[in-house]
Motif scaffolding. Structure first.
Motif, PDB file in Angstrom:
ATOM      1  N   ASP A 147       0.829  -1.207   0.000  1.00 44.97           N
ATOM      2  CA  ASP A 147       0.000   0.000   0.000  1.00 44.97           C
ATOM      3  C   ASP A 147       0.863   1.257   0.000  1.00 44.97           C
ATOM      4  O   ASP A 147       0.685   2.146  -0.835  1.00 44.97           O
ATOM      5  N   HIS A 170       1.194   4.030  -2.989  1.00 43.87           N
ATOM      6  CA  HIS A 170       0.930   5.455  -2.751  1.00 43.87           C
ATOM      7  C   HIS A 170       2.079   6.300  -3.315  1.00 43.87           C
ATOM      8  O   HIS A 170       1.881   7.379  -3.822  1.00 43.87           O
ATOM      9  N   HIS A 186      -8.383  -2.978  -1.978  1.00 41.04           N
ATOM     10  CA  HIS A 186      -8.674  -1.934  -2.974  1.00 41.04           C
ATOM     11  C   HIS A 186      -7.490  -1.824  -3.917  1.00 41.04           C
ATOM     12  O   HIS A 186      -6.467  -2.485  -3.716  1.00 41.04           O
ATOM     13  N   HIS A 239      -6.328   5.822  -2.804  1.00 41.63           N
ATOM     14  CA  HIS A 239      -7.531   4.994  -2.941  1.00 41.63           C
ATOM     15  C   HIS A 239      -8.615   5.644  -2.095  1.00 41.63           C
ATOM     16  O   HIS A 239      -8.342   6.551  -1.322  1.00 41.63           O
TER      17      HIS A 239
HETATM   18 ZN   LIG Z   1      -3.359   3.288   1.625  1.00 46.35          ZN
END
Ligand SMILES: [Zn+2]
Length: 384
Positions: A189, A193, A235, A340
């Motif tokens: 994640d 990003h 996600h 997200h």
């Molecule tokens: Zn995140």
């Protein structure tokens, strides 16, 4: 026959990310595009762990307006200290850790960039460790389901690094006593990003996961007759189009924060509480003027499972269009290359599910992962 079922969670390994890279096609031939839960990881993970949406498990976002119960009242004087020091991430992280220790919180507790002056108006949702039994009570989570059935299982301690988590799982597999494992990893994640879905580092990271998974499976096959694996995510990641300064448009209005209204600016959703009708009307009018965003209708809130009749998380939600981030927000000062938390229907929002075995019913929404895990627990009890 001795069988081990492993469910691995890779934060932000979205469907579009998988389409652009190579990742264990041979091992995981069953692949599904899965709708995310509108919100953030703090919304999606409770959904995955319980199979119900935020309106039932109660975790939509970290902050909700509740000055009477706010654990941050003691921080009020901190707004007068030099922001150059007290707004540094490291310092805020230390303050978060201290509050969590004093209050006995076991959940993921971070102040992010929420201003010290605003914190005393808010309470925080994730006070308890959501991965353990009773962590999302009264709603039953996967740890409760495991406990109910008396199954020997391994669930990651999310506080450790993912390399440590993989090691801890391998140690438990090597003992040969568990039948179910939930492995949590979160580093993908932060990487997404930073570099977004086409970043050169993504394939490198996926190769790292693939190699670790093959090693884990190798150990598992030496201890068990059969091993199943499913990899799931919460996600995807949407590349930045443009930051939008929602905050300053509201703050230049002649209204007093905490008296006339309150607001939380998440990265893609701004949430408002209005204490006077004319304030609500004026703010809504300003929000409607913002391009590349829209106010969620009641119908949309119901569809996205985020309809709270008591408006706990705000009575008005402004959702940004995919790629348009709220910046500055209460989560960070600057927009990130990837984010997200946009509309679940956008292609970059979709999560994924990949497995060694074909599921009885394909998962359509991330909450369905819970159903698949519970089905597996039932199979373990039945000796299948
Ligand atoms: Zn995140």
């Amino acid at each position: 026959m001795k069988k081990l079922h492993i469910f691995m969670f890779i934060d932000a390994l979205g469907w579009e990310v998988l389409q652009r890279h190579k990742f264990l096609e041979d091992l995981l031939p069953h692949r599904y595009r899965v709708e995310m839960q509108l919100g953030y990881s703090c919304t999606a993970i409770p959904t995955i762990l319980t199979g119900v949406g935020p309106e039932k498990h109660g975790h939509l976002s970290f902050y909700y307006y509740s000055p009477e119960t706010s654990p941050f009242r003691l921080l009020k004087p901190m707004q007068y200290l030099p922001p150059s020091i007290f707004n540094r991430w490291r310092v805020r992280h230390m303050i978060s850790k201290t509050i969590a220790r004093i209050k006995g919180y076991t959940g993921y507790f971070e102040l992010y960039s929420m201003p010290f002056a605003k914190l005393p108006y808010f309470d925080y949702i994730e006070k308890k460790d959501i991965f353990v039994a009773d962590g999302l009570a009264p709603v039953s989570n996967i740890a409760d389901e495991i406990k109910k059935r008396g199954i020997k299982a391994h669930i990651t301690n999310w506080r450790n690094s993912e390399a440590e988590n993989i090691q801890a799982l391998t140690r438990d597999i090597d003992k040969g006593e568990i039948n179910f494992a939930f492995l949590y990893t979160a580093a993908m994640d932060s990487l997404l990003h930073r570099v977004t879905k086409n970043g050169a580092e993504i394939q490198h990271k996926l190769n790292w996961y693939a190699e670790k998974i093959r090693t884990v499976l190798h150990t598992a096959h030496s201890r068990y007759d059969e091993v199943s694996l499913a990899v799931m995510s919460d996600h995807g990641m949407t590349t930045l189009t443009q930051p939008v300064d929602v905050k300053s448009r509201i703050e230049k209005l002649p209204f007093r924060y905490g008296k006339d209204y309150a607001a939380v600016y998440d990265s893609t959703i701004a949430r408002f509480w209005f204490f006077k009708p004319h304030v609500g009307n004026t703010i809504k009018h300003v929000l409607e003027e913002i391009k590349n965003a829209h106010i969620l209708t009641e119908k949309e809130k119901i569809k996205y499972r985020i309809y709270f009749p008591d408006n706990k998380f705000g009575e008005c939600f402004l959702l940004m269009d995919p790629g348009y981030q709220i910046a500055p927000s209460d989560m960070g000062t600057y927009a990130l290359p990837g984010m997200h938390g946009f509309a679940p229907e956008h292609k970059d929002s979709y999560a994924a599910y990949c497995s060694t075995e074909k599921p009885d019913k394909a998962p359509e929404w991330v909450g369905d992962f819970f159903r698949l895990m519970v089905g597996t627990l039932d199979d373990i009890v039945a000796g299948n």
